[in-house]
Design a protein around this motif. Structure first.
Motif, PDB file in Angstrom:
ATOM      1  N   TYR A  23      42.667  32.215  35.696  1.00 47.89           N
ATOM      2  CA  TYR A  23      43.764  32.596  34.813  1.00 47.89           C
ATOM      3  C   TYR A  23      43.336  33.693  33.854  1.00 47.89           C
ATOM      4  O   TYR A  23      42.152  33.920  33.639  1.00 47.89           O
ATOM      5  CB  TYR A  23      44.196  31.374  33.975  1.00 47.89           C
ATOM      6  CG  TYR A  23      44.560  30.187  34.803  1.00 47.89           C
ATOM      7  CD1 TYR A  23      45.863  29.988  35.222  1.00 47.89           C
ATOM      8  CD2 TYR A  23      43.599  29.258  35.191  1.00 47.89           C
ATOM      9  CE1 TYR A  23      46.207  28.891  36.009  1.00 47.89           C
ATOM     10  CE2 TYR A  23      43.932  28.163  35.973  1.00 47.89           C
ATOM     11  CZ  TYR A  23      45.235  27.987  36.380  1.00 47.89           C
ATOM     12  OH  TYR A  23      45.567  26.918  37.154  1.00 47.89           O
ATOM     13  N   LEU A  43      45.822  34.204  37.962  1.00 47.64           N
ATOM     14  CA  LEU A  43      45.144  35.202  38.782  1.00 47.64           C
ATOM     15  C   LEU A  43      44.837  34.651  40.171  1.00 47.64           C
ATOM     16  O   LEU A  43      44.867  35.377  41.153  1.00 47.64           O
ATOM     17  CB  LEU A  43      43.861  35.668  38.100  1.00 47.64           C
ATOM     18  CG  LEU A  43      44.050  36.242  36.688  1.00 47.64           C
ATOM     19  CD1 LEU A  43      42.709  36.583  36.074  1.00 47.64           C
ATOM     20  CD2 LEU A  43      44.972  37.450  36.716  1.00 47.64           C
ATOM     21  N   ARG A  44      44.526  33.379  40.255  1.00 45.80           N
ATOM     22  CA  ARG A  44      44.272  32.713  41.542  1.00 45.80           C
ATOM     23  C   ARG A  44      44.783  31.284  41.426  1.00 45.80           C
ATOM     24  O   ARG A  44      44.402  30.552  40.512  1.00 45.80           O
ATOM     25  CB  ARG A  44      42.786  32.704  41.867  1.00 45.80           C
ATOM     26  CG  ARG A  44      42.478  32.026  43.185  1.00 45.80           C
ATOM     27  CD  ARG A  44      41.043  32.290  43.658  1.00 45.80           C
ATOM     28  NE  ARG A  44      40.704  31.504  44.800  1.00 45.80           N
ATOM     29  CZ  ARG A  44      41.061  31.763  46.056  1.00 45.80           C
ATOM     30  NH1 ARG A  44      41.778  32.819  46.322  1.00 45.80           N
ATOM     31  NH2 ARG A  44      40.695  30.981  47.045  1.00 45.80           N
ATOM     32  N   HIS A  45      45.652  30.900  42.351  1.00 53.08           N
ATOM     33  CA  HIS A  45      46.237  29.559  42.312  1.00 53.08           C
ATOM     34  C   HIS A  45      45.184  28.518  42.672  1.00 53.08           C
ATOM     35  O   HIS A  45      44.338  28.766  43.526  1.00 53.08           O
ATOM     36  CB  HIS A  45      47.423  29.465  43.286  1.00 53.08           C
ATOM     37  CG  HIS A  45      48.277  28.285  43.022  1.00 53.08           C
ATOM     38  ND1 HIS A  45      47.966  27.036  43.494  1.00 53.08           N
ATOM     39  CD2 HIS A  45      49.416  28.168  42.313  1.00 53.08           C
ATOM     40  CE1 HIS A  45      48.897  26.189  43.081  1.00 53.08           C
ATOM     41  NE2 HIS A  45      49.784  26.851  42.371  1.00 53.08           N
ATOM     42  N   SER A  95      53.151  36.466  37.940  1.00 50.06           N
ATOM     43  CA  SER A  95      51.739  36.290  38.290  1.00 50.06           C
ATOM     44  C   SER A  95      51.545  35.009  39.102  1.00 50.06           C
ATOM     45  O   SER A  95      50.761  34.989  40.050  1.00 50.06           O
ATOM     46  CB  SER A  95      50.854  36.272  37.041  1.00 50.06           C
ATOM     47  OG  SER A  95      51.027  35.092  36.287  1.00 50.06           O
ATOM     48  N   ARG A  96      52.285  33.965  38.748  1.00 46.96           N
ATOM     49  CA  ARG A  96      52.173  32.699  39.490  1.00 46.96           C
ATOM     50  C   ARG A  96      52.707  32.869  40.914  1.00 46.96           C
ATOM     51  O   ARG A  96      52.082  32.414  41.874  1.00 46.96           O
ATOM     52  CB  ARG A  96      52.919  31.586  38.757  1.00 46.96           C
ATOM     53  CG  ARG A  96      52.731  30.209  39.411  1.00 46.96           C
ATOM     54  CD  ARG A  96      53.544  29.143  38.736  1.00 46.96           C
ATOM     55  NE  ARG A  96      54.950  29.528  38.761  1.00 46.96           N
ATOM     56  CZ  ARG A  96      55.845  29.118  37.863  1.00 46.96           C
ATOM     57  NH1 ARG A  96      55.483  28.346  36.878  1.00 46.96           N
ATOM     58  NH2 ARG A  96      57.101  29.503  37.959  1.00 46.96           N
ATOM     59  N   ALA A  99      50.185  34.788  42.909  1.00 45.79           N
ATOM     60  CA  ALA A  99      49.019  33.952  43.217  1.00 45.79           C
ATOM     61  C   ALA A  99      49.336  32.987  44.363  1.00 45.79           C
ATOM     62  O   ALA A  99      48.505  32.780  45.252  1.00 45.79           O
ATOM     63  CB  ALA A  99      48.570  33.182  41.978  1.00 45.79           C
ATOM     64  N   ARG A 102      49.430  35.043  47.589  1.00 46.72           N
ATOM     65  CA  ARG A 102      48.072  35.380  48.045  1.00 46.72           C
ATOM     66  C   ARG A 102      47.401  34.167  48.674  1.00 46.72           C
ATOM     67  O   ARG A 102      46.740  34.274  49.714  1.00 46.72           O
ATOM     68  CB  ARG A 102      47.223  35.910  46.887  1.00 46.72           C
ATOM     69  CG  ARG A 102      47.483  37.362  46.550  1.00 46.72           C
ATOM     70  CD  ARG A 102      46.446  37.916  45.589  1.00 46.72           C
ATOM     71  NE  ARG A 102      46.344  37.183  44.350  1.00 46.72           N
ATOM     72  CZ  ARG A 102      47.072  37.418  43.259  1.00 46.72           C
ATOM     73  NH1 ARG A 102      47.972  38.389  43.259  1.00 46.72           N
ATOM     74  NH2 ARG A 102      46.893  36.696  42.166  1.00 46.72           N
TER      75      ARG A 102
END
Length: 129
Positions: A23, A43-45, A95-96, A99, A102
């Motif tokens: 995050y 930034l990354r789930h 952003s969520r 993520a 991705r």
């Protein structure tokens, strides 16, 4: 800024990991050995499933992990907090969504890799006969 939900650059922006997610946020309270951070972007789930048995779908409990919520405060070990330099952060919801997209792309690629690897292994196994 083009979007009113974007957060302008500011001092104290940090990048941090929490559980298996990554995050961007703001340092709220510095402590030892943990500090409080406020979540502003994903930034990354976080990964799903049992981390002790990665890629095993047959575990007794397949964990569901949700991303930290917008502005949610988390107590994070200082070693997992880094400065985050960016001109601006995207809106939290965007952003969520990015993520998640991705992570789904990564899982799709892993699924396709597993299928190709299995096909290749079957070919190799037939050579052993």
């Amino acid at each position: 800024m083009s979007d009113e939900n974007q957060v302008p650059a500011g001092e104290g922006w940090v990048r941090f990991t929490y559980k298996t997610g990554e995050y961007a946020g703001r340092l709220v309270e510095q402590g030892t050995p943990r500090s409080v951070v406020e979540t502003l972007a994903v930034l990354r789930h976080p990964e799903q499933g049992d981390l002790h048995h990665p890629y095993d779908p047959d575990v007794p409990f397949f964990h569901e992990r949700r991303a930290l919520a917008h502005r949610e405060k988390a107590l994070v070990p200082n070693r997992d907090i880094q400065p985050h330099a960016a001109a601006e952060l995207p809106p939290y919801e965007a952003s969520r969504e990015q993520a998640v997209a991705r992570m789904l792309d990564e899982l799709d690629r892993l699924q396709r890799w597993a299928a190709r690897a299995a096909d290749q292994l079957r070919t190799v196994a037939s050579d052993y006969r």
